[in-house]
Design a protein around this motif. Sequence first.
Motif, PDB file in Angstrom:
ATOM      1  N   GLU A  30      19.568  -3.575  23.222  1.00  7.78           N
ATOM      2  CA  GLU A  30      18.376  -2.887  22.728  1.00  7.78           C
ATOM      3  C   GLU A  30      18.170  -1.569  23.467  1.00  7.78           C
ATOM      4  OE1 GLU A  30      13.524  -3.610  22.225  1.00  7.78           O
ATOM      5  OE2 GLU A  30      14.756  -5.047  23.358  1.00  7.78           O
ATOM      6  N   CYS A  31      17.896  -0.503  22.706  1.00  3.86           N
ATOM      7  CA  CYS A  31      17.569   0.783  23.330  1.00  3.86           C
ATOM      8  C   CYS A  31      16.410   1.425  22.584  1.00  3.86           C
ATOM      9  CB  CYS A  31      18.787   1.712  23.356  1.00  3.86           C
ATOM     10  SG  CYS A  31      19.338   2.274  21.747  1.00  3.86           S
ATOM     11  N   ASN A  32      15.793   2.433  23.211  1.00  3.58           N
ATOM     12  CA  ASN A  32      14.659   3.112  22.574  1.00  3.58           C
ATOM     13  C   ASN A  32      15.122   4.392  21.880  1.00  3.58           C
ATOM     14  OD1 ASN A  32      15.025   4.944  24.658  1.00  3.58           O
ATOM     15  ND2 ASN A  32      13.168   4.372  25.784  1.00  3.58           N
ATOM     16  N   ARG A  33      14.174   5.223  21.466  1.00  2.00           N
ATOM     17  CA  ARG A  33      14.516   6.404  20.657  1.00  2.00           C
ATOM     18  C   ARG A  33      15.257   7.481  21.452  1.00  2.00           C
ATOM     19  NH1 ARG A  33      10.905  10.370  21.817  1.00  2.00           N
ATOM     20  NH2 ARG A  33       9.011   9.734  22.926  1.00  2.00           N
ATOM     21  N   ILE A  34      15.212   7.434  22.791  1.00  6.67           N
ATOM     22  CA  ILE A  34      15.981   8.407  23.573  1.00  6.67           C
ATOM     23  C   ILE A  34      17.171   7.721  24.263  1.00  6.67           C
ATOM     24  CG2 ILE A  34      14.101  10.068  23.883  1.00  6.67           C
ATOM     25  CD1 ILE A  34      13.712   8.939  26.725  1.00  6.67           C
ATOM     26  N   ASN A  35      17.643   6.644  23.634  1.00 11.38           N
ATOM     27  CA  ASN A  35      18.878   5.947  24.018  1.00 11.38           C
ATOM     28  C   ASN A  35      18.776   5.160  25.319  1.00 11.38           C
ATOM     29  OD1 ASN A  35      19.932   7.354  21.787  1.00 11.38           O
ATOM     30  ND2 ASN A  35      20.673   9.017  23.089  1.00 11.38           N
ATOM     31  N   GLN A  36      17.598   5.040  25.901  1.00 11.10           N
ATOM     32  CA  GLN A  36      17.467   4.265  27.138  1.00 11.10           C
ATOM     33  C   GLN A  36      17.596   2.772  26.829  1.00 11.10           C
ATOM     34  OE1 GLN A  36      13.553   5.776  28.235  1.00 11.10           O
ATOM     35  NE2 GLN A  36      14.412   6.637  30.113  1.00 11.10           N
ATOM     36  N   LEU A  37      18.329   2.044  27.667  1.00 12.14           N
ATOM     37  CA  LEU A  37      18.441   0.596  27.514  1.00 12.14           C
ATOM     38  C   LEU A  37      17.126  -0.052  27.921  1.00 12.14           C
ATOM     39  CD1 LEU A  37      22.000   0.088  29.044  1.00 12.14           C
ATOM     40  CD2 LEU A  37      21.381   0.025  26.614  1.00 12.14           C
ATOM     41  N   VAL A  38      16.621  -0.924  27.079  1.00 10.84           N
ATOM     42  CA  VAL A  38      15.351  -1.586  27.362  1.00 10.84           C
ATOM     43  C   VAL A  38      15.615  -2.771  28.288  1.00 10.84           C
ATOM     44  CG1 VAL A  38      13.340  -2.748  26.379  1.00 10.84           C
ATOM     45  CG2 VAL A  38      14.453  -0.882  25.119  1.00 10.84           C
ATOM     46  N   VAL A  39      14.901  -2.810  29.412  1.00 11.44           N
ATOM     47  CA  VAL A  39      15.074  -3.882  30.399  1.00 11.44           C
ATOM     48  C   VAL A  39      13.740  -4.571  30.653  1.00 11.44           C
ATOM     49  CG1 VAL A  39      16.997  -2.695  31.531  1.00 11.44           C
ATOM     50  CG2 VAL A  39      14.662  -2.355  32.393  1.00 11.44           C
ATOM     51  N   ASN A  40      13.814  -5.771  31.264  1.00  5.62           N
ATOM     52  CA  ASN A  40      12.597  -6.455  31.673  1.00  5.62           C
ATOM     53  C   ASN A  40      12.271  -6.108  33.124  1.00  5.62           C
ATOM     54  OD1 ASN A  40      14.316  -8.035  33.290  1.00  5.62           O
ATOM     55  ND2 ASN A  40      14.479  -9.657  31.750  1.00  5.62           N
ATOM     56  N   ARG A  41      11.284  -6.763  33.701  1.00  4.20           N
ATOM     57  CA  ARG A  41      10.865  -6.427  35.066  1.00  4.20           C
ATOM     58  C   ARG A  41      11.929  -6.788  36.105  1.00  4.20           C
ATOM     59  NH1 ARG A  41       5.276  -6.010  35.869  1.00  4.20           N
ATOM     60  NH2 ARG A  41       5.818  -5.559  38.037  1.00  4.20           N
ATOM     61  N   ASN A  42      12.919  -7.619  35.716  1.00  5.53           N
ATOM     62  CA  ASN A  42      14.028  -7.940  36.617  1.00  5.53           C
ATOM     63  C   ASN A  42      15.172  -6.944  36.519  1.00  5.53           C
ATOM     64  OD1 ASN A  42      12.713 -10.342  37.411  1.00  5.53           O
ATOM     65  ND2 ASN A  42      13.602 -11.467  35.688  1.00  5.53           N
ATOM     66  N   LEU A  43      14.996  -5.920  35.665  1.00  6.81           N
ATOM     67  CA  LEU A  43      16.005  -4.897  35.390  1.00  6.81           C
ATOM     68  C   LEU A  43      17.184  -5.437  34.576  1.00  6.81           C
ATOM     69  CD1 LEU A  43      16.004  -3.010  38.840  1.00  6.81           C
ATOM     70  CD2 LEU A  43      14.808  -2.377  36.726  1.00  6.81           C
ATOM     71  N   GLN A  44      17.007  -6.600  33.950  1.00  5.11           N
ATOM     72  CA  GLN A  44      18.006  -7.139  33.026  1.00  5.11           C
ATOM     73  C   GLN A  44      17.760  -6.580  31.636  1.00  5.11           C
ATOM     74  OE1 GLN A  44      16.859 -11.245  33.911  1.00  5.11           O
ATOM     75  NE2 GLN A  44      19.031 -11.725  34.229  1.00  5.11           N
ATOM     76  N   THR A  45      18.837  -6.248  30.920  1.00  7.08           N
ATOM     77  CA  THR A  45      18.682  -5.829  29.529  1.00  7.08           C
ATOM     78  C   THR A  45      18.129  -7.001  28.724  1.00  7.08           C
ATOM     79  OG1 THR A  45      21.012  -6.385  29.113  1.00  7.08           O
ATOM     80  CG2 THR A  45      20.494  -4.089  29.619  1.00  7.08           C
ATOM     81  N   THR A  46      17.350  -6.689  27.703  1.00  7.84           N
ATOM     82  CA  THR A  46      16.599  -7.714  26.974  1.00  7.84           C
ATOM     83  C   THR A  46      17.479  -8.681  26.197  1.00  7.84           C
ATOM     84  OG1 THR A  46      16.329  -6.134  25.155  1.00  7.84           O
ATOM     85  CG2 THR A  46      14.528  -6.299  26.757  1.00  7.84           C
ATOM     86  N   ARG A  47      18.709  -8.278  25.876  1.00  8.59           N
ATOM     87  CA  ARG A  47      19.568  -9.132  25.041  1.00  8.59           C
ATOM     88  C   ARG A  47      20.775  -9.694  25.770  1.00  8.59           C
ATOM     89  NH1 ARG A  47      19.246  -5.085  19.762  1.00  8.59           N
ATOM     90  NH2 ARG A  47      17.022  -5.460  19.336  1.00  8.59           N
ATOM     91  N   ASP A  48      20.906  -9.411  27.069  1.00 11.34           N
ATOM     92  CA  ASP A  48      22.033  -9.966  27.822  1.00 11.34           C
ATOM     93  C   ASP A  48      21.661 -10.022  29.300  1.00 11.34           C
ATOM     94  OD1 ASP A  48      24.468 -10.576  29.088  1.00 11.34           O
ATOM     95  OD2 ASP A  48      25.617  -9.589  27.510  1.00 11.34           O
ATOM     96  N   PRO A  49      21.415 -11.228  29.834  1.00 11.42           N
ATOM     97  CA  PRO A  49      20.984 -11.346  31.233  1.00 11.42           C
ATOM     98  C   PRO A  49      22.052 -10.975  32.251  1.00 11.42           C
ATOM     99  CG  PRO A  49      21.384 -13.514  30.272  1.00 11.42           C
ATOM    100  CD  PRO A  49      21.460 -12.529  29.151  1.00 11.42           C
ATOM    101  N   ALA A  50      23.318 -10.845  31.821  1.00  7.75           N
ATOM    102  CA  ALA A  50      24.386 -10.460  32.749  1.00  7.75           C
ATOM    103  C   ALA A  50      24.514  -8.956  32.882  1.00  7.75           C
ATOM    104  CB  ALA A  50      25.721 -11.051  32.295  1.00  7.75           C
ATOM    105  N   ILE A  51      23.748  -8.207  32.072  1.00 10.98           N
ATOM    106  CA  ILE A  51      23.822  -6.739  32.091  1.00 10.98           C
ATOM    107  C   ILE A  51      22.482  -6.184  32.560  1.00 10.98           C
ATOM    108  CG2 ILE A  51      24.215  -4.648  30.733  1.00 10.98           C
ATOM    109  CD1 ILE A  51      25.964  -6.271  28.865  1.00 10.98           C
ATOM    110  N   PHE A  52      22.537  -5.339  33.581  1.00 12.55           N
ATOM    111  CA  PHE A  52      21.358  -4.711  34.162  1.00 12.55           C
ATOM    112  C   PHE A  52      21.429  -3.197  33.921  1.00 12.55           C
ATOM    113  CE2 PHE A  52      22.432  -8.505  36.448  1.00 12.55           C
ATOM    114  CZ  PHE A  52      21.233  -9.110  36.803  1.00 12.55           C
TER     115      PHE A  52
END
Length: 442
Positions: A296-318
């Motif tokens: 998942e990314c936003n309109r300026i291509n930033q990867l969306v992460v949670n408060r743990n800095l994990q990407t929202t769709r893959d916990p192995a990717i920060f």
Amino acid sequence: MNTQNKEAVHRITIVGGGAGGLELAVRLGKKLGKSGKAIITLVDASRTHLWKPLLHQVAAGTLDSHADEREYFALARSNHFDFRLGRMDGLSRDKKEIYLAPTLDENGIELLPRQAISYDSLVIALGSQTNDFGTPGARENSIMLDSLAAAERFHQKLINCCLRAQTQDQVAGEGRFTVTIIGGGATGVELAAELHMTTKILSSYGLVNFHPEKDLKIVIVDASPRLLQMLPERLSESVARELRSIAIEVHTNEKVVEVSKAGVQMASGKFIPSGIVVWAAGIKAPEFLKDLDGLECNRINQLVVNRNLQTTRDPAIFALGDCCACPQGEGLPNVPPRAQSAHQQASTLAKSLIRQLQGKSLLEFTYKDHGSLVSLGNYSTVGSLMGAIASGSVFIEGTLAKWMYWSLHKHHQVAVNGLFHTWLSTWAETIDRVRNPRIKLH
């Protein structure tokens, strides 16, 4: 370590050797790589590291980049991580592999073939690049200070224009050479001040026919109502006042609609003839992060992460730094894309990844705004220190602000090089300032 054991060791791959990525690699290399608890690999498309906030000084010629660059291969050796040269252009989450495009030499001949690097934990720390918002002619007719190469190209154009001004009296019809900087954020205002200082120094090095005030015009254009829109208004007003005192022209509330070879066109109808245009307005993450294997990314291509800095769709990717969209909490904006954010995220993520290998939970990232500092070369430095008193912030300027701005760079050097090597390099810088010209002349 034999091959079988090596394959069983946790593999942490970090893509991007900027402030956050390199600091993370150094921390993990010392804590996990040295003891063999993990294999740490740093990937970057460049062979050397330069702290990105220094690029405006390289462009102005007040910093020799070679004096501050660090070799990734040397850093890897001394900090117990591996370095792989290459530019990431793909990802397979199923195979847990990233892909690097072939690396070419200066003649276009393949130096390194296409590569695949495996990971157990992946950290994407690719930073950001300038966002031209699709403005016609911006990419073709302006310089974007995203890289060392771009900063050095700008410097060459600046020196050439000053040399050309030596014969201005003999060339009929030529007026002042104009450098237009689009963007009134920290990069834009710091570059403007450094340029003014550079040209004053340059005129003392034998360019007797070159007069900075008469031959060179520096203009800042910004679409916002004031400079440094994201920073406190008092800081903004102080910076604007200082810039105008050294004859730098400031145009706010002016949206750029086209950049041509002749100059900059505004929506208001105003046109600024320009010899060099620098685009320093807005950022976005690298384009290839968009739809990167379903992340998942936003309109300026930033990867969306949670408060743990994990990407929202893959916990192995920060993700960390400018290339991630990290929430601060309900009703609050995302963590701002600043060097202090990347530094704090690298520190938190280093602890989290160590905890993860110990079977413990990840840490939540909490951003602490320590304020902002803006350097106007030798003219002034102003800043706002957040959290210094109960009411929120303390406004500082002058010598104290200059010292604190200088210390930000030193803090990064200590994180990467260690205290002793930073102490040695600081003495070397002091000697070089006495031995070398105040600005780079080539």
